[in-house]
Design an enzyme around this catalytic site. Structure first.
Site: not given
Ligand code: NAD
Length: 476
Positions: A250, A284
């Site tokens: 990720e 993110c």
């Protein structure tokens, strides 16, 4: 009053510290001053953790779904009870406002509750075969997992890194960020207090590259789960390749937000500005490039700048703070560099642009507009409180800009044209798309990216299946 706890690793259920080990100073980002000394693992600590993880897998892969469910439910209950204290500690370590930290902890509670049910739904399938023959496809836990969690969601990231392997029947060694250890330890402690066998989940800290090289080189580890930057992700993927490990990566993003001229600009601004400055932009899936249709560009830019200037920045433990400091010293340094470079390339500064005060890591909510493609910030994930707002003619051009970067984590679009909404959902090259919404997650929804933003998902059924391998059994 919550005080910052003493720090340790958790290996084989034991709190490990001292013994002449090196330490890392944990710093409160409000003051820049040390609040704790974190012991760092030596090679012998990691070897011990590996041995225990092998034993943990032997125990846990035979556990019943009822046992796994009870641990996850119990931990969810304990986290709920401990939420205020744990959220305050997360704020002390990471800087985000207390209500944000509390909400983050509740997301872990919901994830554990979801996984407590999901363990009963890890179905395989039976293939159609002639009478007398039987072929089944089943999912089995992959084995011991090495999981690396970053500092930006000090509670949420460890929740994901621990929850999925435990639901799948794996053991896990977690190295959470050295900057935010107490939050990660709190999540693991809740699982142990809820009855998780001590061999199943452990927490180590250390020099990141030493720990990852050591763990990933071991034949014990069967999966790598990493959240962090694309640069580090590529490095770890290469290490993982040597042992052909399964990976969940990720990584970074560069979130595009397409704003068309048929929207209510004020309504979009209300959502977009809050989304941008959440956790000081250190997210993110943060909305980063605002790709605005030219007819509403000026109104959107001016409204954004006005709201950015009104954001209340301060100590996250104080009531009314909307944005805390950045999490560590590296972040304001990165902001200075990226904003300076953008201004050198003739971007317009509409709000903010500088550090606040000379204590801690505070930075102003910032708006840059008409940012040329030559600016580094148009390619590099800013990971900070900076909105980039540029005008575009129409849909094709806006989609091309959305997909220009090699990242593909989260993308957002605002339009009231229903047919266009469908076209955008198809066209935006990201793992998650928000149409007229910046809410793109949930315990039951896969979270992950494409392209340089990584592969594999966390959360949802996909998060557990990512910790499992497939076996086909054919009986004659
Ligand atoms: P970084 O890339 O050095 O570190 C990011 C995380 O990875 C940290 O938690 C760190 O402890 C860990 N890490 C670094 N090297 C490692 C290694 N060799 N082995 C194992 N773990 C390792 O940078 P940083 O200064 O902490 O953060 C900066 C950048 O990281 C940001 O600009 C952002 O792009 C990215 N980041 C992304 C996320 C995310 O949620 N995807 C979270 C945090 C940071």
């Amino acid at each position: 009053m919550t005080s910052y706890p003493s720090l340790h690793m958790i290996i084989d259920g034991e709190k490990v510290s001292g013994g002449g080990r090196r330490t890392f100073d944990v710093v409160n980002p409000v003051t820049g001053e040390a609040i704790g000394a974190l012991p760092l693992a030596e090679a012998a600590d990691l070897d011990r953790a590996l041995e225990v993880a092998a034993e943990g897998f032997r125990i846990w892969h035979k556990s019943t779904p009822q046992e796994r469910s009870a641990v996850l439910q119990g931990a969810a209950r304990l986290l709920h009870e401990r939420a205020d204290d744990m959220a305050r500690i997360a704020t002390m370590e990471e800087g985000k406002p207390f209500p944000e930290a509390r909400l983050e902890l509740m997301m872990v509670v919901h994830l554990f509750e979801f996984y407590a049910g999901e363990v009963f739904r890890l179905y395989g399938r039976e293939l159609v075969r002639p009478v007398g023959m039987r072929s089944t496809v089943r999912h089995e836990p992959v084995g011991p997992v090495a999981a690396f969690a970053p500092w930006n969601f000090p509670l949420g990231n460890p929740g994901r890194k621990l929850g999925a392997p435990i639901a799948a029947g794996c053991s896990v060694i977690m190295k959470a960020a050295e900057e935010t250890p107490a939050s990660a330890l709190g999540v693991l402690q809740a699982l142990l207090d809820a009855g998780l066998p001590k061999q199943v989940a452990q927490a180590v800290f250390g020099v990141p590259d030493e720990v990852s090289r050591h763990l990933l080189a071991s034949p014990v580890i069967r999966k790598l789960s990493f959240t962090g930057s694309t640069v580090v992700g590529k490095h770890l993927a290469k290490l993982a390749a040597d042992n052909m490990l399964r990976t969940t990566m990720e990584l970074g993003g560069h979130g595009p937000v397409l704003v068309f001229d048929d929207v209510d600009v004020e309504q979009v601004l209300n959502v977009a500005v809050a989304g941008k400055y959440r956790n000081a932009g250190q997210v993110c899936v943060s909305p980063t490039r605002f790709i605005v249709q030219e007819d509403v560009f000026e109104r959107f830019r001016d409204g954004f700048a006005e709201r950015a200037k009104a954001v209340k920045v301060g100590d996250g433990l104080l009531d009314g703070t909307q944005m805390g400091p950045m999490a560590n010293k590296r972040r304001p340094e990165a902001m200075d560099r990226l904003i300076g470079n953008a201004r050198d390339k003739d971007a317009t500064l509409n709000a903010g642009g500088s550090r606040i005060g000379n204590q801690g890591f505070f930075f102003q909510p910032t708006v840059l507009s008409e940012v040329p493609l030559e600016a580094d910030i148009m390619h590099e994930e800013p990971f900070g409180p900076v909105a980039l707002i540029n005008p575009y003619k129409g849909e094709d051009e806006m989609i091309a800009e959305a997909n220009r970067v090699p990242y593909g984590l989260a993308g957002y679009a605002w339009t009231n044209d229903v047919k266009r909404q469908r076209r955008l959902a198809d066209a935006i090259e990201t793992g998650m798309v928000g149409i007229n919404s910046h809410m793109i997650g949930g315990a039951d929804s896969p979270f992950g990216g494409v392209k340089w933003s990584g592969h594999g998902s966390e959360d949802g059924p996909e998060g557990v299946l990512a910790c499992m391998v497939t076996k086909a059994v054919h009986e004659g």
